[in-house]
Design a protein around this motif. Structure first.
Motif, PDB file in Angstrom:
ATOM      1  N   MET A   1       0.718  -1.298   0.086  1.00  0.00           N
ATOM      2  CA  MET A   1      -0.154  -0.061   0.258  1.00  0.00           C
ATOM      3  C   MET A   1       1.091   1.263  -0.312  1.00  0.00           C
ATOM      4  N   PRO A   2       0.510   1.975  -0.118  1.00  0.00           N
ATOM      5  CA  PRO A   2      -0.367   2.759  -1.401  1.00  0.00           C
ATOM      6  C   PRO A   2       0.212   1.668  -3.734  1.00  0.00           C
ATOM      7  N   HIS A   3      -0.601   2.319  -3.677  1.00  0.00           N
ATOM      8  CA  HIS A   3      -0.307   1.582  -5.005  1.00  0.00           C
ATOM      9  C   HIS A   3      -1.178   2.892  -6.437  1.00  0.00           C
ATOM     10  N   VAL A   4      -0.615   3.550  -7.123  1.00  0.00           N
ATOM     11  CA  VAL A   4      -0.387   4.362  -8.001  1.00  0.00           C
ATOM     12  C   VAL A   4       0.144   3.557  -9.296  1.00  0.00           C
ATOM     13  N   THR A   5      -1.325   3.839 -10.267  1.00  0.00           N
ATOM     14  CA  THR A   5      -1.100   3.216 -11.803  1.00  0.00           C
ATOM     15  C   THR A   5      -1.586   4.618 -12.818  1.00  0.00           C
ATOM     16  N   ILE A   6      -0.464   5.234 -13.488  1.00  0.00           N
ATOM     17  CA  ILE A   6      -0.749   6.122 -14.544  1.00  0.00           C
ATOM     18  C   ILE A   6      -0.827   5.795 -15.712  1.00  0.00           C
ATOM     19  N   LYS A   7      -2.246   5.665 -16.542  1.00  0.00           N
ATOM     20  CA  LYS A   7      -2.801   5.712 -17.863  1.00  0.00           C
ATOM     21  C   LYS A   7      -2.182   6.497 -18.670  1.00  0.00           C
ATOM     22  N   TYR A   8      -1.136   6.129 -19.819  1.00  0.00           N
ATOM     23  CA  TYR A   8      -1.404   7.681 -20.830  1.00  0.00           C
ATOM     24  C   TYR A   8      -1.144   6.481 -22.267  1.00  0.00           C
ATOM     25  N   HIS A   9      -1.515   7.899 -22.755  1.00  0.00           N
ATOM     26  CA  HIS A   9      -1.132   7.291 -24.600  1.00  0.00           C
ATOM     27  C   HIS A   9       0.080   8.577 -25.232  1.00  0.00           C
ATOM     28  N   SER A  10       0.290   8.180 -26.103  1.00  0.00           N
ATOM     29  CA  SER A  10       1.463   9.494 -27.230  1.00  0.00           C
ATOM     30  C   SER A  10       2.657   9.221 -26.601  1.00  0.00           C
ATOM     31  N   ARG A  11       2.570   8.720 -25.570  1.00  0.00           N
ATOM     32  CA  ARG A  11       4.605   8.840 -25.276  1.00  0.00           C
ATOM     33  C   ARG A  11       5.347   8.054 -25.109  1.00  0.00           C
ATOM     34  N   ASP A  12       6.727   7.690 -25.251  1.00  0.00           N
ATOM     35  CA  ASP A  12       7.726   7.235 -24.396  1.00  0.00           C
ATOM     36  C   ASP A  12       8.750   7.171 -23.920  1.00  0.00           C
ATOM     37  N   PHE A  13       8.849   6.502 -23.076  1.00  0.00           N
ATOM     38  CA  PHE A  13       9.856   6.488 -21.787  1.00  0.00           C
ATOM     39  C   PHE A  13      11.037   5.792 -22.097  1.00  0.00           C
ATOM     40  N   THR A  14      12.052   6.530 -21.652  1.00  0.00           N
ATOM     41  CA  THR A  14      13.574   5.604 -21.291  1.00  0.00           C
ATOM     42  C   THR A  14      13.378   4.932 -20.004  1.00  0.00           C
ATOM     43  N   ASP A  15      13.880   3.703 -20.328  1.00  0.00           N
ATOM     44  CA  ASP A  15      13.808   3.056 -19.008  1.00  0.00           C
ATOM     45  C   ASP A  15      14.358   4.103 -17.057  1.00  0.00           C
ATOM     46  N   GLU A  16      15.394   5.111 -17.765  1.00  0.00           N
ATOM     47  CA  GLU A  16      15.859   6.655 -16.978  1.00  0.00           C
ATOM     48  C   GLU A  16      15.136   7.409 -16.654  1.00  0.00           C
TER      49      GLU A  16
ATOM     50  N   ASP B   1     -10.457   7.223 -25.083  1.00  0.00           N
ATOM     51  CA  ASP B   1     -12.238   7.425 -24.788  1.00  0.00           C
ATOM     52  C   ASP B   1     -12.289   6.297 -24.175  1.00  0.00           C
ATOM     53  N   GLU B   2     -12.785   5.509 -25.130  1.00  0.00           N
ATOM     54  CA  GLU B   2     -13.687   3.985 -24.802  1.00  0.00           C
ATOM     55  C   GLU B   2     -12.735   2.968 -23.005  1.00  0.00           C
ATOM     56  N   VAL B   3     -11.573   2.881 -23.653  1.00  0.00           N
ATOM     57  CA  VAL B   3     -10.635   2.012 -22.042  1.00  0.00           C
ATOM     58  C   VAL B   3     -10.528   3.287 -21.440  1.00  0.00           C
ATOM     59  N   VAL B   4     -10.218   4.134 -21.379  1.00  0.00           N
ATOM     60  CA  VAL B   4     -10.185   4.913 -20.460  1.00  0.00           C
ATOM     61  C   VAL B   4     -11.310   6.087 -19.619  1.00  0.00           C
ATOM     62  N   TYR B   5     -11.188   6.954 -20.100  1.00  0.00           N
ATOM     63  CA  TYR B   5     -11.939   8.178 -20.387  1.00  0.00           C
ATOM     64  C   TYR B   5     -13.050   8.019 -19.541  1.00  0.00           C
TER      65      TYR B   5
ATOM     66  N   GLU C   1     -13.540   5.311 -15.929  1.00  0.00           N
ATOM     67  CA  GLU C   1     -13.066   5.491 -15.357  1.00  0.00           C
ATOM     68  C   GLU C   1     -12.543   6.810 -15.037  1.00  0.00           C
ATOM     69  N   ILE C   2     -12.369   7.695 -15.975  1.00  0.00           N
ATOM     70  CA  ILE C   2     -12.886   9.355 -15.726  1.00  0.00           C
ATOM     71  C   ILE C   2     -14.126   9.866 -15.728  1.00  0.00           C
ATOM     72  N   THR C   3     -15.417   9.770 -16.590  1.00  0.00           N
ATOM     73  CA  THR C   3     -16.598  10.076 -16.349  1.00  0.00           C
ATOM     74  C   THR C   3     -16.854   9.016 -15.597  1.00  0.00           C
ATOM     75  N   GLY C   4     -16.764   8.070 -15.622  1.00  0.00           N
ATOM     76  CA  GLY C   4     -17.527   6.176 -15.131  1.00  0.00           C
ATOM     77  C   GLY C   4     -17.250   6.583 -13.673  1.00  0.00           C
TER      78      GLY C   4
ATOM     79  N   ALA D   1     -16.359   9.133 -11.973  1.00  0.00           N
ATOM     80  CA  ALA D   1     -15.564  10.946 -10.716  1.00  0.00           C
ATOM     81  C   ALA D   1     -15.482  11.292  -9.737  1.00  0.00           C
ATOM     82  N   ASP D   2     -16.458  10.210  -9.213  1.00  0.00           N
ATOM     83  CA  ASP D   2     -16.678  10.682  -7.652  1.00  0.00           C
ATOM     84  C   ASP D   2     -15.417  10.239  -7.058  1.00  0.00           C
ATOM     85  N   LEU D   3     -14.228   9.457  -7.888  1.00  0.00           N
ATOM     86  CA  LEU D   3     -12.714   9.242  -7.035  1.00  0.00           C
ATOM     87  C   LEU D   3     -11.618   9.794  -7.491  1.00  0.00           C
ATOM     88  N   LEU D   4     -12.100  10.798  -8.578  1.00  0.00           N
ATOM     89  CA  LEU D   4     -11.025  12.087  -8.781  1.00  0.00           C
ATOM     90  C   LEU D   4     -10.796  13.000  -7.879  1.00  0.00           C
ATOM     91  N   ILE D   5     -10.024  13.168  -7.704  1.00  0.00           N
ATOM     92  CA  ILE D   5      -9.195  14.092  -7.223  1.00  0.00           C
ATOM     93  C   ILE D   5      -8.479  15.383  -7.725  1.00  0.00           C
TER      94      ILE D   5
END
Length: 77
Positions: free
Chosen positions: A1-16, A53-57, A60-63, A65-69
């Motif tokens: 505890m705690p666990h954070v998941t970041i969902k994103y698109h259109s970005r590549d990250f290096t290991d660093e 839109d279909e998989v995240v927005y 997880e966001i509009t569906g 909304a009561d959990l969003l900070i």
């Protein structure tokens, strides 16, 4: 505890960059949850932009909304 998941698109990250991001997020979480580094886990989950839109927005966001900070303001992107 705690666990954070970041969902994103259109970005590549290096290991660093992933490591730097995990350290920065962990530091903030440790402070606000008054916990230690080993208690925090961070995941990155990439999605194709066309699926956002279909998989995240909608589910997880509009569906849940009561959990969003912080809500997004996509008009600025």
């Amino acid at each position: 505890m705690p666990h954070v998941t970041i969902k994103y698109h259109s970005r590549d990250f290096t290991d660093e960059q992933k490591q730097q991001l995990a350290e920065a997020i962990s530091s903030v979480i440790e402070k606000h949850f008054t916990t230690y580094e080993g208690a925090v886990s961070v995941a990155l989950e990439s999605f194709p932009a066309a699926d956002w839109d279909e998989v995240v927005y909608a589910p997880e966001i509009t569906g849940r909304a009561d959990l969003l900070i912080k809500a997004p303001d996509y008009r600025r992107s």
